[in-house]
Design a protein around this motif. Structure first.
Motif, PDB file in Angstrom:
ATOM      1  N   SER A  16      -0.220   9.823  -4.525  1.00 19.22           N
ATOM      2  CA  SER A  16       0.630   9.026  -5.411  1.00 19.22           C
ATOM      3  C   SER A  16       0.270   7.549  -5.248  1.00 19.22           C
ATOM      4  O   SER A  16      -0.454   7.164  -4.320  1.00 19.22           O
ATOM      5  N   LEU A  17       0.796   6.714  -6.137  1.00 19.27           N
ATOM      6  CA  LEU A  17       0.345   5.329  -6.224  1.00 19.27           C
ATOM      7  C   LEU A  17       1.397   4.347  -5.733  1.00 19.27           C
ATOM      8  O   LEU A  17       2.598   4.598  -5.839  1.00 19.27           O
ATOM      9  N   LYS A  18       0.930   3.203  -5.228  1.00 21.08           N
ATOM     10  CA  LYS A  18       1.801   2.152  -4.716  1.00 21.08           C
ATOM     11  C   LYS A  18       2.020   1.098  -5.805  1.00 21.08           C
ATOM     12  O   LYS A  18       1.070   0.416  -6.209  1.00 21.08           O
ATOM     13  N   PRO A  19       3.241   0.935  -6.286  1.00 15.58           N
ATOM     14  CA  PRO A  19       3.491   0.014  -7.411  1.00 15.58           C
ATOM     15  C   PRO A  19       3.042  -1.419  -7.156  1.00 15.58           C
ATOM     16  O   PRO A  19       2.506  -2.069  -8.056  1.00 15.58           O
ATOM     17  N   ALA A  20       3.257  -1.946  -5.957  1.00 11.63           N
ATOM     18  CA  ALA A  20       2.896  -3.342  -5.699  1.00 11.63           C
ATOM     19  C   ALA A  20       1.388  -3.547  -5.796  1.00 11.63           C
ATOM     20  O   ALA A  20       0.914  -4.567  -6.317  1.00 11.63           O
ATOM     21  N   TYR A  21       0.629  -2.587  -5.297  1.00 15.67           N
ATOM     22  CA  TYR A  21      -0.828  -2.689  -5.388  1.00 15.67           C
ATOM     23  C   TYR A  21      -1.262  -2.629  -6.850  1.00 15.67           C
ATOM     24  O   TYR A  21      -2.097  -3.423  -7.311  1.00 15.67           O
ATOM     25  N   LEU A  22      -0.683  -1.692  -7.592  1.00 15.78           N
ATOM     26  CA  LEU A  22      -1.038  -1.560  -9.004  1.00 15.78           C
ATOM     27  C   LEU A  22      -0.693  -2.818  -9.784  1.00 15.78           C
ATOM     28  O   LEU A  22      -1.402  -3.181 -10.733  1.00 15.78           O
ATOM     29  N   ALA A  23       0.390  -3.483  -9.413  1.00 15.09           N
ATOM     30  CA  ALA A  23       0.779  -4.702 -10.124  1.00 15.09           C
ATOM     31  C   ALA A  23      -0.306  -5.768  -9.997  1.00 15.09           C
ATOM     32  O   ALA A  23      -0.611  -6.479 -10.967  1.00 15.09           O
ATOM     33  N   GLU A  35      -3.258  -4.638 -12.144  1.00 15.97           N
ATOM     34  CA  GLU A  35      -2.993  -4.816 -13.568  1.00 15.97           C
ATOM     35  C   GLU A  35      -3.101  -6.280 -13.972  1.00 15.97           C
ATOM     36  O   GLU A  35      -3.522  -6.595 -15.092  1.00 15.97           O
ATOM     37  N   TRP A  79      -1.900   6.479 -14.949  1.00 20.15           N
ATOM     38  CA  TRP A  79      -1.399   5.093 -14.928  1.00 20.15           C
ATOM     39  C   TRP A  79      -2.232   4.195 -15.829  1.00 20.15           C
ATOM     40  O   TRP A  79      -1.689   3.407 -16.615  1.00 20.15           O
ATOM     41  N   THR A  95      -1.046   1.993 -19.259  1.00 22.33           N
ATOM     42  CA  THR A  95      -1.034   0.528 -19.382  1.00 22.33           C
ATOM     43  C   THR A  95      -1.353   0.082 -20.800  1.00 22.33           C
ATOM     44  O   THR A  95      -1.052  -1.056 -21.177  1.00 22.33           O
TER      45      THR A  95
END
Length: 628
Positions: free
Chosen positions: A113-120, A123, A165, A169
């Motif tokens: 699963s993915l880490k939102p802060a890293y993805l932010a 992005e 994900w 986007t």
């Protein structure tokens, strides 16, 4: 009236990447057209731009690191970079293998699963590239961090989660690299390092999002397993361990696949990197620089072309990049280079002298007013037509072109505010009139909704000219405090109609001052005119309380100096190595800037004619009596 005839080529702000045979297309057109690098991706490996170290004892500021990288993005693009490689597990932050494995730098949890802060953070850089018409090669897995995933099921789950994900986007400027150097022995999961496993992961990603372009890179020996080449949409060799002399043979084997070939990692520098770049371009393959000591290893430095001046100068040359373009000195130092000989016009400017003569005749016959027109092509002044005005020395009012330049100034002020270089930060789509003390109290409560964009695309509702009000009156009337209900009240709710208005731009000029802390003339001279070598200008004013005699946004420039502004925009907003006009604004001003569909109030023009201060004649449909 001054006329500038110049062809501007801009990209849409939403970037799409595609493949046509062995060529890369961005927004439907090949990259670097008309250059040796046409259809190629010229990229730089910046995998640690989104780096983090999630260990409790780490003090690394991941967001500040992203900020520093993004601050140089335009500089890299200006030198010819059209793509970057990033990775959801970064890259080795040092030469120490133990350190590479000890840091915690992964967008994946142990189950995939993915880490939102890293993805932010990721992005942010993806969208910044999208705004600029740039491509991203996004990697998923890096060998030193692969143990962060518990098992092969977690790897599969990570592929599905990341691709899902990415699809959600809405970004379409990204291609996928399943793993960086999939055959590296450091990968702990066989499904990644074995060709058959990599084929499975490529097919899994494709099943998750069939439209996504997918590949995986090989080690620095420049080879990629045939089954991985066959499964991918493009081929990603690395040349870290390959001498320049060996690159052509490696590429010959890979280009035989009939797919685009892009080296996206080579740790050479200076003259060796230049030689590798030229070898790749000569073979019809893209090239990717990796500067270990600056961009890859802590503390991560981003200096734009100053990272490796020799390499980036060569990159600008082969790509036809803006920073390799010609920029004229100020008029007092000689100004534009000029062509008059018919053979030179054909060979150097690519223009038909007979067509130029016909254009000159048309200009003279089209109007009987004084004017000067300058036409620039490939950095050469190729035609000037004058009647009662001197193209070099007449600085009369440029009428409605003042709006385009005011809008450009406002974009610069918005960008400076976003970078913390002004007293106020404001978004293009945020309400703005509360920043104008002279407008208080607002004469119509609906004015509180007006955004900066609406001032620029004539959808603010400020349009008393549609009722017969003169467009140059005084400050009290302009701001709605002159006692005339036609200037006090909006013509329509903000964002619901379109009405061409000079008074709206007088508000925009005041907004430039509010965002910058400088008066309009000083700001325009410092941040647009002087950087482009424009030495003389006339500034119009309005009178009346509470501002007194104050710049209104009206402007006078020579035709040759107007050509400088057009040339700057044609180079993506750059001038001699400096990003003068924000790249996002250059892109946005090439397409309609509002969603309003009802005809403009004064002349019945289509709202699609307006583009953040600039105008798009190709969108005139003739319904208003005007055609493009």
């Amino acid at each position: 009236m001054l006329l500038l005839t110049l062809s501007l080529s801009v990209l849409a702000p939403t970037t799409t990447v595609a493949i046509d045979g062995t060529r890369w297309l961005v927004n439907g057109a090949p990259t670097h057209p008309g250059t040796p690098a046409e259809g190629l991706l010229l990229n730089v490996r910046m995998v640690n731009a989104t780096y983090e170290d999630a260990r409790p004892e780490s003090t690394f500021d991941a967001d500040a690191n992203v900020d520093r990288f993004l601050a140089r993005l335009d500089d890299y693009q200006g030198a010819g970079v059209d793509a970057f490689t990033f990775n959801l597990q970064g890259g080795g932050p040092s030469r120490d293998t133990a350190h590479r494995r000890a840091v915690v730098n992964s967008a994946f949890n142990t189950d995939g699963s993915l880490k939102p802060a890293y993805l932010a953070r990721v992005e942010r850089v993806l969208r910044a590239c999208d705004e600029r018409g740039m491509v991203v090669i996004l990697g998923l897995f890096y060998e030193a961090q692969s143990a962060r995933l518990a098992d092969e099921d977690a790897v599969r789950a990570g592929v599905v989660a990341a691709v899902t994900w990415l699809r959600e986007t809405g970004l379409r400027n990204v291609v996928l690299e399943i793993a960086n150097e999939y055959d590296h022995p450091g990968f702990v999961h066989p499904i990644i390092r074995r060709p058959s496993g990599m084929v499975e992961l490529i097919e899994l990603a494709r099943a998750t999002w069939p439209e996504l372009l997918i590949s995986a890179s090989g080690l620095g020996h420049g080879r990629v397993a045939p089954e991985v080449v066959a499964a991918g949409d493009f081929v990603l060799p690395h040349f870290n361990g390959t001498d320049v002399a060996g690159i052509p043979a490696r590429l010959a084997a890979l280009t035989a696949s009939g797919k685009p070939v892009v080296c996206n990692e080579d740790d050479k520098s200076g003259a060796n990197a230049v030689a590798a770049l030229r070898a790749c371009v000569a073979a019809g393959a893209g090239y990717g620089l990796m500067l270990n000591d600056l961009n890859q290893y802590l503390p991560f430095e981003w200096h734009g072309p100053a990272d490796d001046p020799e390499f980036y100068a060569a990159l600008a040359e082969v790509s036809g990049a803006p920073d390799a373009a010609y920029y004229p000195p100020p008029e007092s130092q000689g100004g534009w280079r000029q062509l008059t000989d018919p053979d030179d016009l054909r060979t150097l400017a690519g223009l038909d002298p007979d067509a130029l003569a016909a254009l000159a005749d048309w200009l003279r016959a089209s109007d009987d007013r004084p004017f000067a027109a300058s036409l620039v092509r490939r950095g050469y002044l190729c035609l000037e037509v004058e009647r009662g005005r001197d193209a070099a020395t007449s600085h009369e009012w440029v009428k409605s072109v003042s709006k385009a330049i005011c809008a450009t100034a406002l974009a610069i002020a918005l960008e400076r505010g976003r970078a913390g270089l002004g007293p106020v930060e404001l978004g293009l789509d945020e309400p703005c009139l509360h920043l104008l003390p002279a407008a208080a109290p607002l004469s119509d409560p609906r004015k509180a909704q007006i955004t900066a964009r609406q001032l620029l695309d004539h959808t603010s509702g400020i349009c008393p000219e549609s009722t017969g009000v003169n467009n140059y009156i005084d400050w009290p009337s302009t701001l709605g405090h002159g006692g005339d209900p036609r200037t006090a009240l909006l013509a329509f709710d903000p964002g619901t109609g379109c009405g061409y208005s000079t008074l709206a731009y007088q508000h925009a000029a005041l907004l430039v001052e509010a965002l910058s802390g400088q008066d309009y003339e000083a700001f325009l001279r410092e941040h647009l005119l002087a950087p482009l070598g424009i030495e003389q200008a006339w500034f119009g004013t309005l009178d009346g309380e509470p501002l007194g005699t104050h710049a209104s946004g009206a402007l006078g420039l020579s035709a040759r100096d107007l050509a400088r502004i057009g040339w700057c925009l044609a180079q993506g907003g750059r001038w001699a190595g400096r990003q003068v006009v924000p790249r996002w604004y250059v892109l946005a001003s090439g397409q309609p800037s509002s969603t309003v569909t009802t005809p403009e109030l004064r002349w019945g023009l289509s709202p699609r004619y307006f583009a953040l201060g600039w105008e798009l004649p190709a969108n005139l449909d003739g319904a208003s009596g005007r055609e493009g």
